[in-house]
Scaffold this motif. Structure first.
Motif, short mmCIF file in Angstrom:
data_model
loop_
_atom_site.label_atom_id
_atom_site.label_comp_id
_atom_site.label_asym_id
_atom_site.label_seq_id
_atom_site.Cartn_x
_atom_site.Cartn_y
_atom_site.Cartn_z
N VAL A 48 0.86 -1.18 0.00
CA VAL A 48 0.00 0.00 0.00
C VAL A 48 0.90 1.23 0.00
O VAL A 48 1.67 1.47 0.93
CB VAL A 48 -0.92 0.02 1.24
N LEU A 49 0.83 2.02 -1.07
CA LEU A 49 1.69 3.19 -1.23
C LEU A 49 0.90 4.48 -1.12
O LEU A 49 -0.22 4.58 -1.63
CB LEU A 49 2.41 3.14 -2.59
N LYS A 50 1.49 5.46 -0.47
CA LYS A 50 0.90 6.79 -0.38
C LYS A 50 1.90 7.81 -0.90
O LYS A 50 3.10 7.71 -0.62
CB LYS A 50 0.50 7.11 1.07
N ARG A 51 1.38 8.79 -1.63
CA ARG A 51 2.27 9.78 -2.25
C ARG A 51 2.97 10.63 -1.20
O ARG A 51 2.36 11.08 -0.23
CB ARG A 51 1.49 10.66 -3.22
N GLN A 52 4.26 10.86 -1.43
CA GLN A 52 5.06 11.78 -0.65
C GLN A 52 5.87 12.63 -1.62
O GLN A 52 6.97 12.23 -2.03
CB GLN A 52 5.99 11.05 0.32
N GLY A 85 5.55 3.46 1.84
CA GLY A 85 4.70 2.43 2.43
C GLY A 85 5.51 1.59 3.40
O GLY A 85 6.70 1.84 3.62
N LEU A 86 4.86 0.58 3.99
CA LEU A 86 5.54 -0.33 4.91
C LEU A 86 6.37 -1.33 4.11
O LEU A 86 5.89 -1.93 3.16
CB LEU A 86 4.53 -1.06 5.79
N CYS A 87 7.60 -1.51 4.52
CA CYS A 87 8.53 -2.38 3.78
C CYS A 87 8.05 -3.83 3.80
O CYS A 87 7.75 -4.37 4.86
CB CYS A 87 9.92 -2.28 4.37
N PRO A 88 7.98 -4.49 2.64
CA PRO A 88 7.57 -5.90 2.60
C PRO A 88 8.70 -6.86 2.95
O PRO A 88 8.47 -8.06 3.07
CB PRO A 88 7.14 -6.08 1.14
N PHE A 89 9.93 -6.33 3.13
CA PHE A 89 11.08 -7.19 3.36
C PHE A 89 11.46 -7.30 4.83
O PHE A 89 12.27 -8.12 5.20
CB PHE A 89 12.29 -6.70 2.56
N HIS A 90 10.91 -6.42 5.66
CA HIS A 90 11.14 -6.55 7.09
C HIS A 90 9.93 -5.98 7.82
O HIS A 90 9.11 -5.28 7.24
CB HIS A 90 12.44 -5.86 7.54
#
Length: 641
Positions: A29-33, A39-44
């Motif tokens: 889930v990505l939000k514009r900056q 977004g929250l990292c899927p790797f940790h």
């Protein structure tokens, strides 16, 4: 014959066409900056977003764990796929023609490459066939069932492409094999037909059943669910495991629900196809369904990609089977849930109804109100403990208290645990407020007692027994197998390197590490890397022996093959996965014992945070060890491990 290498032109065109935002946003889930996205990292595991995606640079980077790269690397790391598999998948997705560096092998390569596309095509045509059959006279009963018994409108039936499998034994067989001329073996691989036991032909898997197409995250049909209209058992029949369909990794309607899950920041999991369809039809679109199996950790992680809050609501039936399914699901993900990494809630609808039945007489707003009120999973578990118990009797009151202790002991957050201890004491007091402090103190002491006795095995910790010398035995066999494959099977060298890199593994035994260094030295001398697969490593290594490298003689047994090793080499992809799993298992066991020793030496009263950290690491290592043990014992049982 070795697989041809993908032409650099194809790789470059895939890199140019693959959009990093499109690919990452399907998983995170990505939000514009500003110009980028976060977004929250899927790797940790993290609670504050540190993962960024830059469309202008076509790169991703995590400031928390340092993961970074382009679209290809993202899919390689996340899906644990090889470079070539990812490039081929992206080439299919972005319609990039695939060229290879070996023109003479191109035709064979294209046949292999197109297998999945042919299966997708067969399943799509089968779905259309079933849809058409629903509108014919033979499908009249099925259509009436959908419209009247299930109260579905035409738009819902069309949207979900519901269909009907006619009662004939060879209807879909005749349509796909005889009329459409699809190869028999492909129709069987698609899971649509079954060979007769007598060996004299095939028959349709689905007969006289309502058909519900099952789709992947991209909306492609990968299998079917079939509901019987009469007394035929089983009531629900799914497609078998195929090249495209793995029911333990698939969630029904996720392709439709993912955007709503991200928008509402909540995922709802129901028990059956029709519950999910009914909710979507009513306008509750953040809903998926399990496929008749226990909800797996893999499926939960799929859902977590689309929510920032990590909130998941399980809305299974309130009957015995539904309660058991809920308990199994909690057991699968309880480590994440007790640590607060999943905000897990449980919804049981009034009067034991399922979602489909509930919506007969209620609105979607009523359902959504119940979702808002759904209790946390611990509250639900406490209710299950209390169900049917008579607290006024001493024996049952003690039994409830004991079960509460075992439940609350798992809660790692001290504040949350304290709140539940208080709530538990109030329940046990049966309205006698003067007893609450005493009962709360009793619960607290029982919960803390096992952790204070470090000389004993703590029941709150996972246990493991390590056979004598297993570490070295496993390492020796696994490392030797990988090196033997690398020497004798050039076509699998990249797979071995990728597998080791993905898990950050090295050769541990001194003599194997020596051989690996020598191999790297040989390969580093090749200027044109396209010729790496043409090197006769065994001949080159034997030359080292004449150049005063006597250690080579200690690994020379790897240069030859006997009947057993020839068999393992023949199953190289399987053997590579088995060996890597064994090497990682040994590393996990060492870390497990290390953290266990540190935990036992830590004073919980003086260093609670440090003890908590070691406790988490012990659980993490044990969980991974269980996964690796399953791989080693089940999937690779025919190998030497």
């Amino acid at each position: 014959m070795s697989s041809p290498r993908i032409h650099p032109d194809t790789i470059e065109e895939v890199k140019q066409r693959a959009d990093i935002y499109d690919i990452v946003s399907e998983r995170v889930v990505l939000k514009r900056q500003g110009k980028d996205f976060a977004g929250l990292c899927p790797f940790h595991e993290e609670k504050t977003p540190s993962f960024t995606v830059s469309p202008t640079k076509q790169m991703y980077y995590c400031f928390g764990c340092g993961a970074g790269g382009n679209a290809i690397k993202f899919l390689m790391e996340l899906d644990k796929s090889s470079f070539s598999d990812v490039v081929l998948e992206l080439a299919r997705r972005y319609q990039v023609p695939v060229k290879t560096e070996s023109p003479e092998q191109h035709e064979e390569f294209q046949r292999t490459l197109s297998l999945r596309e042919k299966l997708y095509e067969i399943l799509a045509i089968a779905a259309s066939f079933y849809q058409h059959a629903l509108r014919q006279s033979q499908g009249e009963e099925a259509l009436e069932y959908l419209k009247f018994s299930r109260r579905m409108g035409e738009s819902t039936i069309r949207d979900f492409q519901l269909g009907y499998a006619p009662p004939g034994w060879e209807t879909i067989y005749g349509y796909l094999v005889e009329q459409k001329r699809f190869p028999l073996e492909l129709v069987e691989q698609a899971g649509l037909i079954v060979p007769r036991k007598a060996g004299n032909g095939y028959y349709d898997r689905f007969r006289d059943r309502l058909i519900i197409p099952i789709r992947d995250i991209q909306g492609r049909v990968i299998g079917f669910g079939g509901r019987s209209l009469g007394d035929e058992m089983p009531k629900y029949l799914n497609s078998p495991e195929t090249e495209l369909f793995d029911k333990g990794k698939t969630l029904f309607a996720l392709d439709r629900a993912k955007n709503a899950i991200a928008k509402q920041d909540r995922a709802v999991v129901v028990e059956g196809y029709f519950d999910a369809i009914a909710l979507h039809a009513a306008g509750v679109e953040n809903v998926v369904a399990a496929l008749g199996t226990a909800l797996s950790l893999y499926q939960i992680r799929q859902l977590l990609r689309y929510t920032e809050s990590k909130e998941i609501v399980l809305n299974f039936d309130a009957d015995a089977a539904g309660t058991k399914a809920t308990e199994r699901a909690i057991g699968e993900i309880e480590t994440l849930a007790y640590r607060g990494e999943v905000q897990l809630r449980i919804l049981n609808l009034p009067n034991g109804k399922d979602a489909d039945e509930y919506l007969y007489i209620h609105t979607r707003h009523d359902y959504q109100d119940l979702l808002e009120q759904a209790p946390p999973f611990i509250d639900w578990q406490i209710r299950q403990i209390l169900a049917g118990k008579k607290l006024e009797t001493v024996a049952e009151s003690q039994k409830v208290a004991g079960e509460m202790v075992e439940l609350l002991r798992k809660i790692e957050d001290v504040t949350q645990r304290t709140a539940y201890i208080q709530a538990g004491a109030e329940i046990l007091s049966q309205g006698q407020s003067r007893l609450v402090p005493m009962l709360a103190d009793s619960l607290r002491k029982q919960i803390q007692k096992p952790r204070s006795q470090k000389q004993k095995a703590s029941p709150s910790l996972p246990e493991i027994s390590l056979p004598d010398k297993r570490d070295r035995t496993l390492l020796e066999k696994a490392e030797a197998l990988l090196l033997r494959i690398y020497l004798h099977c050039p076509e699998h060298r990249t797979s071995i390197v990728n597998a080791l890199d993905e898990q950050d593994l090295q050769f541990s035994l001194l003599i194997h590490r020596f051989l690996w260094i020598k191999i790297n030295e040989i390969e580093s001398k090749i200027d044109d890397k396209r010729f790496l697969l043409d090197i006769d490593l065994i001949s080159e290594l034997q030359n080292f022996d004449s150049e005063n490298s006597p250690e080579i003689s200690q690994v020379s047994h790897l240069f030859n093959l006997d009947e057993k090793t020839k068999k393992d080499i023949h199953r190289a992809p399987l053997a590579i996965r088995a060996a890597v799993a064994c090497i990682e298992l040994v590393m996990c066991e060492k870390r497990y014992l290390h953290y266990l020793e540190l935990w036992q030496k830590t004073d919980l009263t003086l260093n609670p945070e440090l003890a908590h950290y070691y406790h988490q690491q012990i659980y993490a290592e044990k969980r991974r060890m269980n996964e690796l043990e399953e791989l080693r014992h089940v999937k690779f049982s025919e190998l030497i491990f």
